[in-house]
Design an enzyme around this catalytic site. Structure first.
Site, PDB file in Angstrom:
ATOM      1  N   GLU A 201       0.987  -0.768   0.066  1.00 15.59           N
ATOM      2  CA  GLU A 201       0.423   0.119   0.267  1.00 15.59           C
ATOM      3  C   GLU A 201       0.697   1.400  -0.009  1.00 15.59           C
ATOM      4  O   GLU A 201       2.234   0.618   0.315  1.00 15.59           O
ATOM      5  CB  GLU A 201      -1.090   0.439   1.636  1.00 15.59           C
ATOM      6  CG  GLU A 201      -2.537   0.122   1.079  1.00 15.59           C
ATOM      7  CD  GLU A 201      -3.172   0.869   0.325  1.00 15.59           C
ATOM      8  OE1 GLU A 201      -2.325   1.492   0.486  1.00 15.59           O
ATOM      9  OE2 GLU A 201      -4.447   0.604   0.522  1.00 15.59           O
ATOM     10  N   ASP A 202       0.455   2.390  -0.146  1.00 10.34           N
ATOM     11  CA  ASP A 202       1.162   3.779  -0.389  1.00 10.34           C
ATOM     12  C   ASP A 202       1.261   4.340   1.023  1.00 10.34           C
ATOM     13  O   ASP A 202       1.979   4.749   1.766  1.00 10.34           O
ATOM     14  CB  ASP A 202       0.588   4.549  -1.711  1.00 10.34           C
ATOM     15  CG  ASP A 202      -1.137   5.276  -1.517  1.00 10.34           C
ATOM     16  OD1 ASP A 202      -1.972   4.147  -0.695  1.00 10.34           O
ATOM     17  OD2 ASP A 202      -1.385   5.443  -1.953  1.00 10.34           O
TER      18      ASP A 202
ATOM     19  N   ASP B 147      -4.547   4.802   6.541  1.00  3.00           N
ATOM     20  CA  ASP B 147      -5.230   6.197   7.082  1.00  3.00           C
ATOM     21  C   ASP B 147      -6.215   5.188   8.379  1.00  3.00           C
ATOM     22  O   ASP B 147      -6.002   5.427   9.212  1.00  3.00           O
ATOM     23  CB  ASP B 147      -5.261   6.981   6.097  1.00  3.00           C
ATOM     24  CG  ASP B 147      -6.021   7.740   6.869  1.00  3.00           C
ATOM     25  OD1 ASP B 147      -5.796   8.728   7.689  1.00  3.00           O
ATOM     26  OD2 ASP B 147      -6.677   9.737   6.182  1.00  3.00           O
TER      27      ASP B 147
ATOM     28  N   PHE C 264      -1.803  15.563   5.092  1.00  2.00           N
ATOM     29  CA  PHE C 264      -2.308  15.372   3.964  1.00  2.00           C
ATOM     30  C   PHE C 264      -0.838  15.184   3.293  1.00  2.00           C
ATOM     31  O   PHE C 264      -0.530  16.468   3.133  1.00  2.00           O
ATOM     32  CB  PHE C 264      -3.565  16.101   3.409  1.00  2.00           C
ATOM     33  CG  PHE C 264      -3.967  15.180   2.242  1.00  2.00           C
ATOM     34  CD1 PHE C 264      -5.132  13.770   1.915  1.00  2.00           C
ATOM     35  CD2 PHE C 264      -3.612  14.701   0.738  1.00  2.00           C
ATOM     36  CE1 PHE C 264      -5.392  12.880   0.678  1.00  2.00           C
ATOM     37  CE2 PHE C 264      -3.707  14.569  -0.225  1.00  2.00           C
ATOM     38  CZ  PHE C 264      -4.639  13.486  -0.030  1.00  2.00           C
TER      39      PHE C 264
ATOM     40  N   ARG D 252       2.025  13.337  -8.075  1.00  2.00           N
ATOM     41  CA  ARG D 252       2.115  11.486  -8.470  1.00  2.00           C
ATOM     42  C   ARG D 252       3.991  11.762  -8.603  1.00  2.00           C
ATOM     43  O   ARG D 252       4.727  10.695  -8.048  1.00  2.00           O
ATOM     44  CB  ARG D 252       1.584  10.295  -8.792  1.00  2.00           C
ATOM     45  CG  ARG D 252      -0.254  10.474  -8.496  1.00  2.00           C
ATOM     46  CD  ARG D 252      -0.770   9.073  -9.358  1.00  2.00           C
ATOM     47  NE  ARG D 252      -1.735   9.609  -8.821  1.00  2.00           N
ATOM     48  CZ  ARG D 252      -2.454   8.198  -7.789  1.00  2.00           C
ATOM     49  NH1 ARG D 252      -1.831   7.967  -6.960  1.00  2.00           N
ATOM     50  NH2 ARG D 252      -3.935   7.876  -7.794  1.00  2.00           N
TER      51      ARG D 252
HETATM   52  P1  IMP Z   1      -8.236   4.209   3.812  1.00  2.00           P
HETATM   53  O1  IMP Z   1      -8.871   3.519   3.492  1.00  2.00           O
HETATM   54  O2  IMP Z   1      -8.415   5.615   4.941  1.00  2.00           O
HETATM   55  O3  IMP Z   1      -6.485   4.208   5.418  1.00  2.00           O
HETATM   56  O4  IMP Z   1      -7.295   5.439   2.910  1.00  2.00           O
HETATM   57  C1  IMP Z   1      -6.405   4.909   2.354  1.00  2.00           C
HETATM   58  C2  IMP Z   1      -5.861   5.406   0.625  1.00  2.00           C
HETATM   59  O5  IMP Z   1      -6.342   6.255   1.354  1.00  2.00           O
HETATM   60  C3  IMP Z   1      -4.828   5.700   0.867  1.00  2.00           C
HETATM   61  O6  IMP Z   1      -4.428   4.229  -0.521  1.00  2.00           O
HETATM   62  C4  IMP Z   1      -4.705   6.631   0.314  1.00  2.00           C
HETATM   63  O7  IMP Z   1      -5.069   6.349  -1.515  1.00  2.00           O
HETATM   64  C5  IMP Z   1      -5.172   7.579   0.237  1.00  2.00           C
HETATM   65  N1  IMP Z   1      -4.796   8.316   1.326  1.00  2.00           N
HETATM   66  C6  IMP Z   1      -4.439   8.564   2.760  1.00  2.00           C
HETATM   67  N2  IMP Z   1      -4.401   9.360   3.105  1.00  2.00           N
HETATM   68  C7  IMP Z   1      -3.631  10.171   2.087  1.00  2.00           C
HETATM   69  C8  IMP Z   1      -2.379  11.076   1.964  1.00  2.00           C
HETATM   70  O8  IMP Z   1      -2.169  11.936   3.242  1.00  2.00           O
HETATM   71  N3  IMP Z   1      -1.939  11.591   0.784  1.00  2.00           N
HETATM   72  C9  IMP Z   1      -2.675  10.435   0.048  1.00  2.00           C
HETATM   73  N4  IMP Z   1      -3.660   9.858   0.228  1.00  2.00           N
HETATM   74  C10 IMP Z   1      -3.834   9.447   0.932  1.00  2.00           C
HETATM   75 MG    MG Z   2      -5.731   7.745  -2.857  1.00  2.00          MG
END
Ligand code: IMP
Ligand code: MG
Length: 175
Positions: free
Chosen positions: A98-99, A102, A151, A164
């Site tokens: 994963e990137d 959150d 963010f 990106r």
């Molecule tokens: P989660 O489901 O809330 O854990 O979110 C995960 C996804 O939200 C990641 O795979 C990202 O694509 C996006 N995301 C969450 N935080 C950021 C950020 O700070 N920058 C860019 N994308 C984010």
């Molecule tokens: Mg994203």
């Protein structure tokens, strides 16, 4: 956010050092076993590209595409799969890449979905562990960098599909 600026947070050298470290950890944990890397598009594409070259074990790569975010910066908590796996992960050693984690909703959804296919093992590797807004009780096994909140963009991560391509990771701040 209409007016914002990008503040450098992690340099390309720092990112490269952490990717190399994670690659070493994975290499020593898997020791010659074939690893199926499942990259989560789009944000992980650069991390996957660098990480697989830092893993000293046979690697097979596939991607899924998930969406949980719209154009704004907070999660809706609803995850949708837009592209599924193309290879079988049954009885294989799988690492989700994963990137950023959150809220944890995306990862929770994907783990549950992949576990239905009976992999031999399933682990999670994330470039960034963002701690403050975690809602699901889920932890990555391998973590590149940790931030508390904010963010970020760059090195694959986007804000409304932009940035990106930045080689470093920057914080998006209100101007
Ligand atoms: P989660 O489901 O809330 O854990 O979110 C995960 C996804 O939200 C990641 O795979 C990202 O694509 C996006 N995301 C969450 N935080 C950021 C950020 O700070 N920058 C860019 N994308 C984010
Ligand atoms: Mg994203």
């Amino acid at each position: 956010m209409s007016d914002y600026e990008l503040k450098p947070l992690f340099s390309r050298e720092r990112i490269a050092a952490e990717v190399a470290r994670v690659g070493r950890e994975i290499s020593s944990d898997y020791e010659g076993r074939e690893v199926v890397v499942v990259g989560v598009l789009k944000g992980s594409f650069l991390f996957v590209a660098d990480l697989i070259r830092a893993i000293n074990a046979p690697v097979v790569v596939d991607f899924v595409r998930l969406a949980s975010y719209g154009a704004e910066m907070s999660s809706a908590g609803i995850v949708e799969m837009r592209k599924d796996l193309e290879i079988s992960i049954r009885d294989r050693d799988v690492i989700i890449v994963e990137d950023i984690v959150d809220s944890g909703y995306t990862l929770d959804y994907l783990c549950n979905k992949l576990l239905l296919q009976d992999p031999r093992s399933l682990k999670v590797c994330t470039l960034i562990d963002k701690r403050a807004r975690r809602e699901k009780d889920i932890e990555a096994d391998y973590v590149g960098l940790t931030i508390e909140e904010g963010f970020i963009v760059g090195y694959g991560l986007d804000y409304d599909e932009r940035y990106r391509d930045l080689p470093e990771i920057c914080l998006v701040e209100k101007a």
